[in-house]
Design an enzyme around this catalytic site. Structure first.
Site, short mmCIF file in Angstrom:
data_model
loop_
_atom_site.label_atom_id
_atom_site.label_comp_id
_atom_site.label_asym_id
_atom_site.label_seq_id
_atom_site.Cartn_x
_atom_site.Cartn_y
_atom_site.Cartn_z
N ASP A 34 0.79 -5.51 -12.56
CA ASP A 34 -0.22 -5.54 -11.49
C ASP A 34 -0.77 -6.95 -11.31
O ASP A 34 -0.78 -7.75 -12.24
CB ASP A 34 -1.36 -4.56 -11.86
CG ASP A 34 -2.22 -4.21 -10.66
OD1 ASP A 34 -1.78 -4.43 -9.51
OD2 ASP A 34 -3.35 -3.73 -10.87
N ASN A 82 2.01 3.48 -3.47
CA ASN A 82 2.32 2.21 -2.80
C ASN A 82 3.11 2.48 -1.53
O ASN A 82 2.88 1.88 -0.48
CB ASN A 82 3.17 1.28 -3.69
CG ASN A 82 2.46 0.78 -4.94
OD1 ASN A 82 3.09 0.55 -5.96
ND2 ASN A 82 1.15 0.61 -4.89
C1 IPE Z 1 0.04 0.10 -10.10
O1 IPE Z 1 -0.51 -0.90 -9.37
C2 IPE Z 1 1.38 0.45 -9.52
C3 IPE Z 1 2.46 -0.46 -9.84
C4 IPE Z 1 2.37 -1.47 -10.65
C5 IPE Z 1 3.69 -0.17 -9.20
P1 IPE Z 1 -1.41 -0.60 -8.06
O2 IPE Z 1 -1.90 -1.92 -7.63
O3 IPE Z 1 -0.65 0.18 -7.08
O4 IPE Z 1 -2.56 0.32 -8.64
P2 IPE Z 1 -4.06 0.52 -8.14
O5 IPE Z 1 -3.98 0.81 -6.67
O6 IPE Z 1 -4.78 -0.75 -8.40
O7 IPE Z 1 -4.61 1.64 -8.96
C1 IPE Z 2 1.61 -5.22 -8.25
O1 IPE Z 2 0.81 -6.13 -7.61
C2 IPE Z 2 2.91 -5.00 -7.54
C3 IPE Z 2 3.04 -3.68 -6.88
C4 IPE Z 2 2.22 -2.69 -7.01
C5 IPE Z 2 4.22 -3.50 -6.03
P1 IPE Z 2 -0.20 -5.72 -6.46
O2 IPE Z 2 0.49 -5.87 -5.14
O3 IPE Z 2 -0.79 -4.39 -6.71
O4 IPE Z 2 -1.30 -6.87 -6.59
P2 IPE Z 2 -2.88 -6.73 -6.50
O5 IPE Z 2 -3.30 -5.60 -7.38
O6 IPE Z 2 -3.20 -6.48 -5.06
O7 IPE Z 2 -3.39 -8.05 -6.98
MG MG Z 3 -2.46 -3.78 -7.69
#
Ligand code: IPE
Ligand code: IPE
Ligand code: MG
Length: 264
Positions: A34, A82
């Site tokens: 993340d 996502n």
């Molecule tokens: C968790 O990250 C999902 C993945 C790493 C694929 P998210 O960014 O989607 O999670 P939330 O929305 O912060 O809970």
């Molecule tokens: C994790 O990074 C990657 C995926 C969930 C695909 P994020 O895209 O969730 O990054 P933040 O949480 O917005 O920083």
């Molecule tokens: Mg995230």
């Protein structure tokens, strides 16, 4: 196989690895990757720039894990949420990035004896993505080292729903619902119908970028896993950070409900 001389680690990693007990490494590490968006935002870059750098972090982490002899590494790359809740342009970018990553990474997997697998509702992904996924999986199928499982279009609640439906299907083929009622669903039966039926439960789950939540990842399998949360954003994560997490893991006392340390 774990040996005391590990090739391919850099100086930093070698020093950190020397502080670890090689006999007490986790068998299965799961990572919630993340913070790609925040990494990009800090640099005034578009979110997709963070995803691109995130791919490099995957390479470094997987290589180090394979080199130190971790048998199973599972990475949460893309959730069902996502898929539903992000702008279409970002989802389309991630799908293209995944294809590019898989095509370019097969040689790294083969160099490190890594076998690629997936969990999640892959049949819902675009067909061209499914084709590349299948191709990469086949191209690494003979490798005998670490199993790298990518969670793609994965959600733990969907996985449990799929498992229960699969139990019902099996019961229907095996004498119908009357039979199921007598048989009683137990934990072992549920485990056998999960996407992860061939994997041990993770010993350690790592989440980057500081969030203290599971975000629908492996809810069943993480029941007794040690949790390690680091402020490091995923694109900055590398082999050194992985080894730091392992050092922290080795300080933990795992009890599994008992009064003293217990091994799984
Ligand atoms: C968790 O990250 C999902 C993945 C790493 C694929 P998210 O960014 O989607 O999670 P939330 O929305 O912060 O809970
Ligand atoms: C994790 O990074 C990657 C995926 C969930 C695909 P994020 O895209 O969730 O990054 P933040 O949480 O917005 O920083
Ligand atoms: Mg995230």
């Amino acid at each position: 196989m774990r040996t005391s001389v590990i090739t391919g680690l850099n100086q930093n990693e070698r020093e950190l690895f020397a502080t670890l007990d090689p006999k007490r490494l986790p068998h299965h590490i799961a990572i919630i990757m993340d913070g790609n968006g925040r990494w990009a935002k800090k640099r005034h870059l578009p979110r997709v720039a963070g995803h691109k750098r995130g791919v490099e972090a995957v390479r470094g982490t997987a290589e180090t894990a394979a080199r130190i002899g971790i048998p199973w590494l599972t990475l949460y790359a893309f959730s069902v949420e996502n898929w539903k809740r992000r702008p279409k342009t970002e989802v389309a970018f991630l799908m293209r990035l995944l294809q590019t990553y898989l095509k370019s990474e097969v040689s790294t997997f083969n160099d490190n004896n890594i076998r690629l697998e997936y969990i999640g509702r892959r049949h819902e992904l675009p067909s061209e993505v499914q084709d590349v996924m299948q191709w990469a999986q086949d191209a690494t199928a003979k490798n005998t080292g670490m199993v790298l499982t990518l969670a793609l279009n994965y959600g733990a609640r969907s996985e449990l729903a799929d498992a229960f439906n699969s139990i019902l299907d099996a019961a229907a083929k095996n004498g119908g619902l009357e039979h199921l009622r007598k048989q009683l669903i137990d934990e072992e039966t549920i485990g056998k119908h999960l996407y992860t039926s061939h994997l041990p439960d993770p010993d350690l789950v790592i989440r980057t970028s500081g969030e203290m939540r599971l975000s629908n990842f492996l809810l069943w399998q993480l029941a007794y896993s040690e949790i390690y949360v680091t402020e490091t954003l995923w694109p900055d994560f590398d082999g050194k950070h992985l080894l730091e997490a392992l050092r922290d893991f080795q300080k933990r006392e795992r009890r599994f409900g008992g009064l003293t340390e217990h091994t799984a």
